[in-house]
Design an enzyme around this catalytic site. Sequence first.
Site, PDB file in Angstrom:
ATOM      1  N   THR A   8       0.806  -1.226   0.000  1.00 22.61           N
ATOM      2  CA  THR A   8       0.000   0.000   0.000  1.00 22.61           C
ATOM      3  C   THR A   8       0.837   1.274   0.000  1.00 22.61           C
ATOM      4  OG1 THR A   8      -1.601  -1.210   1.310  1.00 22.61           O
ATOM      5  CG2 THR A   8      -1.823   1.172   1.305  1.00 22.61           C
ATOM      6  N   CYS A  21      -0.752 -17.709  22.835  1.00 21.63           N
ATOM      7  CA  CYS A  21      -0.966 -16.427  23.513  1.00 21.63           C
ATOM      8  C   CYS A  21      -0.149 -15.346  22.808  1.00 21.63           C
ATOM      9  CB  CYS A  21      -0.505 -16.501  24.962  1.00 21.63           C
ATOM     10  SG  CYS A  21      -1.465 -17.629  25.949  1.00 21.63           S
TER      11      CYS A  21
HETATM   12  N1  ASP Z   1      -2.242  -5.978   1.299  1.00 21.55           N
HETATM   13  C1  ASP Z   1      -1.173  -5.041   1.507  1.00 21.55           C
HETATM   14  C2  ASP Z   1       0.123  -5.833   1.558  1.00 21.55           C
HETATM   15  O1  ASP Z   1       0.463  -6.419   2.550  1.00 21.55           O
HETATM   16  C3  ASP Z   1      -1.375  -4.262   2.753  1.00 21.55           C
HETATM   17  C4  ASP Z   1      -0.268  -3.292   3.047  1.00 21.55           C
HETATM   18  O2  ASP Z   1       0.457  -2.873   2.173  1.00 21.55           O
HETATM   19  O3  ASP Z   1      -0.112  -2.907   4.199  1.00 21.55           O
HETATM   20  O4  ASP Z   1       0.815  -5.840   0.593  1.00 21.55           O
END
Ligand code: ASP
Length: 344
Positions: free
Chosen positions: A15, A281
């Site tokens: 992202t 846990c």
């Molecule tokens: N789905 C994305 C990934 O892990 C989420 C992120 O980038 O945080 O590549």
Amino acid sequence: MTNNPKILLLYTGGTIGMIKDYQTGALRPFNFEKIQERIPELHQLGCEIETISFEEPIDSSNMNIPYWNQIVDIIEENYANYDGFVILTGSDTMAYTSSAVSFMFENLQKPVIFTGSQLPIGDLRTDAKENLITSIHIAASHEEGTPIIKEVCLYFEYKLYRANRTTKINADQFEAFTSMNFPPLAESGVKLKFNEHLLLGKGEFQENLITRKNMINDVVILKIFPGINEVTVRAIINIPNLKGIVLETYGSGNAPTETWFVNLLKEAVEKNIRIVDVTQCAGGSVILGHYETSQELLNIGVINGKDLTTESAIVKMMYLLGENLSFEDFKKYFEMPLRGELTF
Ligand code: ASP
């Protein structure tokens, strides 16, 4: 190290590397070559930043051993020419990837900081800028000519963690990671404060960097639950070529004492499948033999995963299986910290 530390920024996907096209609303990949244009604040860090990107950036759900090797190769090839490395990946598997990379480097003397974000870098409310700027700042931080951080870390939402101690705990909050069994190595507030006494590599003899790239993925995570049945466990221990099981048990390492369960695990150990006990846990440690319900596991040769996270245990298993060790050595190395991943 010069006064203008050289930092290599590697974008693997996730992202963080997206920007929003405000006309269409769609997310599209961001050109990291232009990072300093988009985040002019980076100039104030006084570092030389070079960027490199996976040819085809991936969502971190597609992470695997060949990609880990690729990350390690890139760092290795550039090791002598940079003072620090910042690796951008998706957060979903970042705890696994950064833990894996921590085991793949021995004698690391430079910072390797993983980061990412919950919102794309081009989003108005993004957490990407802070995560990225501070990660670069940390990678560039030095004292008397040597880097402060000499290990693989994960930085997210104002905290720097030892990578192999982390777990992703939240899918939507900015505070997406935690490290239940080890305190943060640094905290970013008004000042960037390092917890120097916790850092690896302090004053140690500097040997050459060694990379370990023989990871083996004939492994499985078996999470037990009340009602787990014999057919399931039998099927798992009979997976063709299986070499290791991370057994996620209850509390301080406890599992059913039913004869079928213990016998199946015993059968697996006799077939030379390595079994490591970690707790389900979020925090705390396995203490094998503490309760009657873990005494049997100890007797049959289950290895004590102590306070390892599941993420760290599975990648440590992949790493140690690739090193072709006898059962005794495998157990010895599993039960001691190799990169600060467990409490001794
Ligand atoms: N789905 C994305 C990934 O892990 C989420 C992120 O980038 O945080 O590549």
